[in-house]
Design an enzyme around this catalytic site. Structure first.
Site, PDB file in Angstrom:
ATOM      1  N   ALA A 104       0.860  -1.187   0.000  1.00 15.78           N
ATOM      2  CA  ALA A 104       0.000   0.000   0.000  1.00 15.78           C
ATOM      3  C   ALA A 104       0.895   1.235   0.000  1.00 15.78           C
ATOM      4  CB  ALA A 104      -0.877   0.009   1.252  1.00 15.78           C
ATOM      5  N   LYS A 105       0.322   2.381  -0.229  1.00 14.40           N
ATOM      6  CA  LYS A 105       1.064   3.633  -0.080  1.00 14.40           C
ATOM      7  C   LYS A 105       0.090   4.754   0.186  1.00 14.40           C
ATOM      8  CE  LYS A 105       5.400   4.979  -0.672  1.00 14.40           C
ATOM      9  NZ  LYS A 105       6.495   4.002  -0.575  1.00 14.40           N
TER      10      LYS A 105
END
Ligand code: GLU
Length: 415
Positions: A104-105
């Site tokens: 994720a980011k």
């Protein structure tokens, strides 16, 4: 002209690896898109009393192998396409390191350099509050990235803990030591980069004392990478930050440069050095080039001018697919981002494990385990590259994508 959209670049890299591993087209289709994209507006009261609304993102690419994992960046140029690419790269990074995490980011479009500490704290807390349903030690674990740091992580941890009603250090890694951080996490990304420099130099028979290193970017990764390179015996001939670079063929002292940056706001103007541009830094006469800034730095336009024998990617996505081809033809070894800078997330994994166990490791245990894990991953990547006659990035992708695909196939597609 080559495309500069990082998400399209990530898709192109994925395609290239998928062709080699003959992936099921349905699984390939699944992997192209993030599982969830959260866009939040983040209103805060600025110091002057005005209300300002910022845009924040959290892109959760895939969690087949474990909870989503990845950093949060604060930067004026953050875009959704960039965060989507960075999220996907996290999935491959965790997989190539064989960590039980997905990818994720997060990103907030803001200029942290023009904000006070109070404004940054309110921004961080409101961003966290807006994501509260989507994050947690078992769902999505945040961490530092560009212009975020242990202090930012402490605010995230505190905000999340306040909401759930108990102390939940495992929601975020890269925290200060006293609230459940891990020894060595701050410098872990750069330490991993330096392990990869050591291994690459060994493979290419570059003696450390004859090896010249150039580092683009002088944030957490760039500064420590330069420092560790020098401690390993390499000569750091050039470094740069967003406002320009410096060069000294006799070698720079990274700590002295950092002290100068602390006072002057930039590495520029460091005594005894020659001023160069960021472009010149990349094209320096050197043996090891460490891009440790942002995406899209080594492109079709300058790849042919790179003189280093090896590029160790401290940044995420610094090399475009066209540039990769050029470097491959020039026989320049590229240790790809998803491996080269995986030291950060690997020690994040150690931190998360320590938080869940409430039992903390020594610095030596952290670094020794990191070294072993990175060397093992590099060995697998080199072996895959040799067998399939591909560059190291494609090999790393083949391994990483293959592992994620296997998990998806085993778990099956719901319903
Ligand atoms: N932001 C870092 C990266 O791009 C670290 C992520 C993490 O520790 O979760 O790898």
């Amino acid at each position: 002209m080559e495309k500069s959209n990082p998400y399209e670049m990530a898709l192109e890299q994925l395609d290239k690896a998928v062709k080699k591993i003959k992936l099921d087209p349905g699984v390939h289709e699944i992997l192209k898109y993030p599982k969830r994209t959260v866009i939040v507006s983040v209103p805060i009261i600025m110091d002057n009393g005005e209300c300002k609304v910022f845009t924040g993102y959290r892109v959760q690419h895939h969690d087949a192998r474990g909870p989503f994992k990845g950093g949060v960046r604060y930067h004026p140029d953050v875009t959704l396409e960039e965060v989507k690419a960075l999220a996907m790269w996290m999935t491959w990074k965790c997989s190539v390191m064989d960590l039980p995490f997905g990818g994720a980011k997060g990103g907030v479009v803001c200029n942290p350099r023009a904000m006070s500490e109070g404004e940054l704290q309110r921004l961080t807390r409101r961003y966290t509050a807006n994501l509260i349903r989507f994050i947690g030690p078992e769902t999505d674990i945040l961490a530092p990235d560009v212009y975020t740091n242990p202090k930012t992580m402490a605010w995230i941890m505190d905000t999340y803990s306040t909401y759930v009603g108990y102390c939940a250090p495992g929601v975020v890694t890269g925290k200060p030591l006293s609230i459940g951080g891990s020894k060595g996490r701050l410098e872990a990304t750069a330490m991993g980069v330096s392990f990869m420099c050591r291994e690459a130099a060994n493979l290419l028979k570059i003696e450390p004392k004859e090896g010249r290193v150039a580092v683009q970017g002088y944030g957490n990764v760039g500064y420590y990478a330069a420092k560790f390179a020098r401690e390993m015996g390499f000569k750091v001939v050039g470094v740069s930050d967003s406002s320009g670079g410096i060069y000294d063929p006799d070698g720079l002292d990274p700590d002295a440069v950092q002290a100068h940056k602390g006072k002057a706001g930039s590495v520029r103007g460091y005594e005894g050095s020659e001023e160069i541009t960021n472009r010149e830094l990349l094209e320096l006469e050197c043996d090891i080039l460490i891009p440790a800034a942002l995406e899209n730095q080594i492109t079709e336009a300058n790849a042919d001018n790179i003189k280093a024998r090896v590029v160790v990617e401290g940044a995420n996505g610094p090399t475009t697919p066209k540039a990769d081809e050029i470097l491959f033809e020039k026989e320049i070894m590229v240790v790809p981002d998803i491996l080269a800078n995986a030291g950060g997330v690997t020690v994040s994994y150690f931190e998360w494990v320590q938080d869940l166990m409430s039992y903390f490791w020594t610095y030596e245990a952290v670094m020794k385990t990191l070294d072993e894990k990175m060397v093992a991953a590099l060995k697998d990547v080199l072996e895959t590259a040799r067998k399939n006659r591909v560059d190291l990035r494609t090999a790393a992708y083949m391994l990483a994508v293959g592992r994620v695909a296997e998990t998806i196939e085993l778990r099956g597609i719901f319903p």
